[in-house]
Write an enzyme that holds these catalytic residues in place. Structure first.
Site, PDB file in Angstrom:
ATOM      1  N   ARG A 105       0.845  -1.202   0.000  1.00 40.60           N
ATOM      2  CA  ARG A 105       0.000   0.000   0.000  1.00 40.60           C
ATOM      3  C   ARG A 105       0.876   1.245   0.000  1.00 40.60           C
ATOM      4  O   ARG A 105       1.068   1.900   1.013  1.00 40.60           O
ATOM      5  CB  ARG A 105      -0.966  -0.047   1.175  1.00 40.60           C
ATOM      6  CG  ARG A 105      -2.092  -1.029   0.904  1.00 40.60           C
ATOM      7  CD  ARG A 105      -3.178  -1.023   1.944  1.00 40.60           C
ATOM      8  NE  ARG A 105      -4.329  -1.775   1.471  1.00 40.60           N
ATOM      9  CZ  ARG A 105      -5.383  -2.057   2.222  1.00 40.60           C
ATOM     10  NH1 ARG A 105      -5.442  -1.648   3.462  1.00 40.60           N
ATOM     11  NH2 ARG A 105      -6.392  -2.742   1.711  1.00 40.60           N
ATOM     12  N   SER A 109      -8.476  -2.935  -1.736  1.00 44.09           N
ATOM     13  CA  SER A 109      -9.262  -1.708  -1.559  1.00 44.09           C
ATOM     14  C   SER A 109     -10.406  -1.627  -2.555  1.00 44.09           C
ATOM     15  O   SER A 109     -11.541  -1.278  -2.186  1.00 44.09           O
ATOM     16  CB  SER A 109      -8.356  -0.475  -1.702  1.00 44.09           C
ATOM     17  OG  SER A 109      -7.470  -0.371  -0.609  1.00 44.09           O
ATOM     18  N   GLN A 114      -1.306   2.317  -5.757  1.00 41.61           N
ATOM     19  CA  GLN A 114      -2.710   2.560  -5.408  1.00 41.61           C
ATOM     20  C   GLN A 114      -3.669   2.031  -6.473  1.00 41.61           C
ATOM     21  O   GLN A 114      -4.719   1.471  -6.146  1.00 41.61           O
ATOM     22  CB  GLN A 114      -2.949   4.055  -5.201  1.00 41.61           C
ATOM     23  CG  GLN A 114      -2.455   4.563  -3.861  1.00 41.61           C
ATOM     24  CD  GLN A 114      -2.770   6.031  -3.645  1.00 41.61           C
ATOM     25  OE1 GLN A 114      -3.046   6.763  -4.588  1.00 41.61           O
ATOM     26  NE2 GLN A 114      -2.715   6.471  -2.400  1.00 41.61           N
ATOM     27  N   TYR A 131      -1.827  -0.234  12.474  1.00 45.15           N
ATOM     28  CA  TYR A 131      -2.605  -1.343  12.996  1.00 45.15           C
ATOM     29  C   TYR A 131      -3.012  -1.076  14.446  1.00 45.15           C
ATOM     30  O   TYR A 131      -2.419  -0.252  15.131  1.00 45.15           O
ATOM     31  CB  TYR A 131      -1.814  -2.653  12.921  1.00 45.15           C
ATOM     32  CG  TYR A 131      -1.614  -3.156  11.522  1.00 45.15           C
ATOM     33  CD1 TYR A 131      -2.566  -3.976  10.926  1.00 45.15           C
ATOM     34  CD2 TYR A 131      -0.489  -2.787  10.786  1.00 45.15           C
ATOM     35  CE1 TYR A 131      -2.398  -4.428   9.638  1.00 45.15           C
ATOM     36  CE2 TYR A 131      -0.317  -3.239   9.492  1.00 45.15           C
ATOM     37  CZ  TYR A 131      -1.269  -4.060   8.922  1.00 45.15           C
ATOM     38  OH  TYR A 131      -1.113  -4.506   7.640  1.00 45.15           O
ATOM     39  N   ASP A 189      -4.353  -1.830  -6.123  1.00 46.91           N
ATOM     40  CA  ASP A 189      -4.787  -2.330  -4.818  1.00 46.91           C
ATOM     41  C   ASP A 189      -6.137  -3.043  -4.924  1.00 46.91           C
ATOM     42  O   ASP A 189      -7.198  -2.434  -4.767  1.00 46.91           O
ATOM     43  CB  ASP A 189      -4.858  -1.163  -3.837  1.00 46.91           C
ATOM     44  CG  ASP A 189      -5.099  -1.611  -2.397  1.00 46.91           C
ATOM     45  OD1 ASP A 189      -5.394  -2.801  -2.183  1.00 46.91           O
ATOM     46  OD2 ASP A 189      -5.004  -0.760  -1.493  1.00 46.91           O
TER      47      ASP A 189
END
Length: 422
Positions: free
Chosen positions: A122, A133, A127, A230, A130
């Site tokens: 990422r 996503s 992008q 995270y 991805d």
């Protein structure tokens, strides 16, 4: 004659998506490839063979894969499919390799160069590639649509001469890509939306979409995110406070959507049976992690379960595939963006740079060997699936429990500590 890209029809009965669109077929041809699409490959995504043909593809049969230099798929090929691939073929798909070491070893045995698109880093450069996503976005949207359909009441507040219809209350658990899209969609439909996540950064994102953030915001919460974005494991005290807050909140909701999924791990349990039992008849829970064990206790993969107290738990498989026409278009663009980086623009041939960060991150097998660090021993020893993160990591079960018999303290490995919710 140039190198060939082959687009097969997906064999999984639960997979209606396809790995190319007429637009990406044109772009692949412009890169110098001959594009062959298996007959009927796009029908479940509302793409006709004629649409591919008019874009410059040849319509072929499954056996044509034997001549392919690149195979673009949605799901990883099975053993029967691999038998038809020639050694050296670049195979690009969503490989789902965790816990499937035999499949990874089969790629190496077949001699293919396999790429796992869900391992795409990422970073800004990647992008447009991805897939997690692009597909999670659609999954979040569809979760709200499915939840609204099962709820069988109006979502927005309606003021009529006959009286007022109250707005539905929607609660989103886990504010990643899917969660954010679920918030936006539920808001567009007029619902009153709340959301929760243990990452402090999520609060601002939730507020920006017009929803209310739910969390115990003490000093521990403010430090509950790692440098990588995270969630950290919270203390027992914080878990208990968050559990009580969330449990009370769920009981008042009309629709709850859970989105917590951690790559390589079973899904964390967020909603206990006691929480489900506290909900009103007619309420709906949509579990987006059902394929990895589920966030909701009682969720069944591929089914809509109605509990004894009249609550529906939606466990549809392959949520992006439920809107395959849209999902395929986005997925095809993700694949093309990656393939474009693998092509020498001068010679218009495949030229994989094995020192490229994108290649190193996504390549599973190459030259008859497993090359990804996470799976390099997959052909030597069985993979052990990591233990499930307990419900209390994000939302603890606040229901009273019987005291467990005391056990001798066991040593804990530092590596066993979960890194958090992705």
């Amino acid at each position: 004659m140039g190198q060939t890209v082959f687009i097969p029809r997906e064999l999984d009965a639960n997979e209606p998506r396809v790995a190319a669109s007429p637009d990406t077929v044109k772009r692949l041809a412009a890169l110098g490839f001959d594009v062959v699409v298996e007959a009927g490959a796009g029908l479940n995504s509302r793409i006709l063979d004629a649409d591919y043909a008019s874009a410059g593809a040849a319509i072929g049969k499954a056996s044509d894969v034997a001549k392919a230099d690149v195979v673009l798929k949605v799901r990883r090929p099975g053993d029967a499919e691999l038998k038809s691939y020639k050694p050296g073929t670049a195979v690009i798909a969503i490989m789902d390799p965790y816990g499937n070491d035999a499949a990874v070893a089969a790629f190496a045995k077949a001699g293919v160069t396999a790429f796992s698109m869900e391992f795409m880093p990422r970073i800004t450069r990647a992008q447009s590639m991805d897939v997690l996503s692009s597909q999670a976005n659609l999954a979040g949207y569809q979760a709200v649509i499915d939840g609204a359909s099962e709820y069988d009441r109006a979502l927005p507040m309606m003021m009529t001469a006959a009286g007022t219809v109250p707005a539905a209350k929607v609660f989103i658990m886990g504010v990643g890509v899917a969660g954010l899209q679920a918030i936006a969609t539920a808001r567009r439909l007029g619902a009153v939306v709340t959301a929760t996540d243990v990452r402090p950064a999520a609060k601002e994102q939730v507020a920006s979409l017009g929803a209310k953030f739910l969390a115990v915001e003490d000093e521990e919460f403010k430090a509950a995110e790692t440098a990588g974005g995270y969630a950290k494991e919270m203390s027992k005290e914080y878990q208990a406070k968050q559990a009580a807050l969330t449990s009370e909140h769920i009981a008042k909701q009309d629709i709850v959507i859970t989105t917590a999924l951690i790559p390589g791990r079973p899904a964390p349990k967020l909603v206990s049976a006691a929480m489900v039992a506290s909900m009103k008849p007619g309420s709906v829970l949509v579990d987006l992690a059902v394929e990895r064990g589920g966030n909701v206790e009682g969720a069944v993969p591929g089914q809509v379960v109605t509990t004894a107290n009249g609550v529906k738990i939606v466990g549809h498989l392959n949520m992006p595939g439920r809107i395959a026409a849209s999902a395929s278009l986005l997925y095809a663009r993700n694949l093309f963006a990656f393939v474009e980086t693998l092509v020498d623009k001068t010679t218009k041939t495949l030229a994989i740079n094995r020192d490229d960060d994108l290649v190193k991150a996504t390549m599973l097998t190459d030259g008859g060997k497993i090359v990804h660090p996470a799976f390099i021993k997959a052909d030597q020893q069985p993979h052990v699936e990591p233990a499930a993160i307990p419900a209390k990591t994000m939302v603890a079960d606040a229901s009273p429990k019987k005291a467990a018999p005391k056990k001798a303290a066991a040593s804990k490995s530092p590596s066993s500590k979960p890194k958090g919710i992705a």
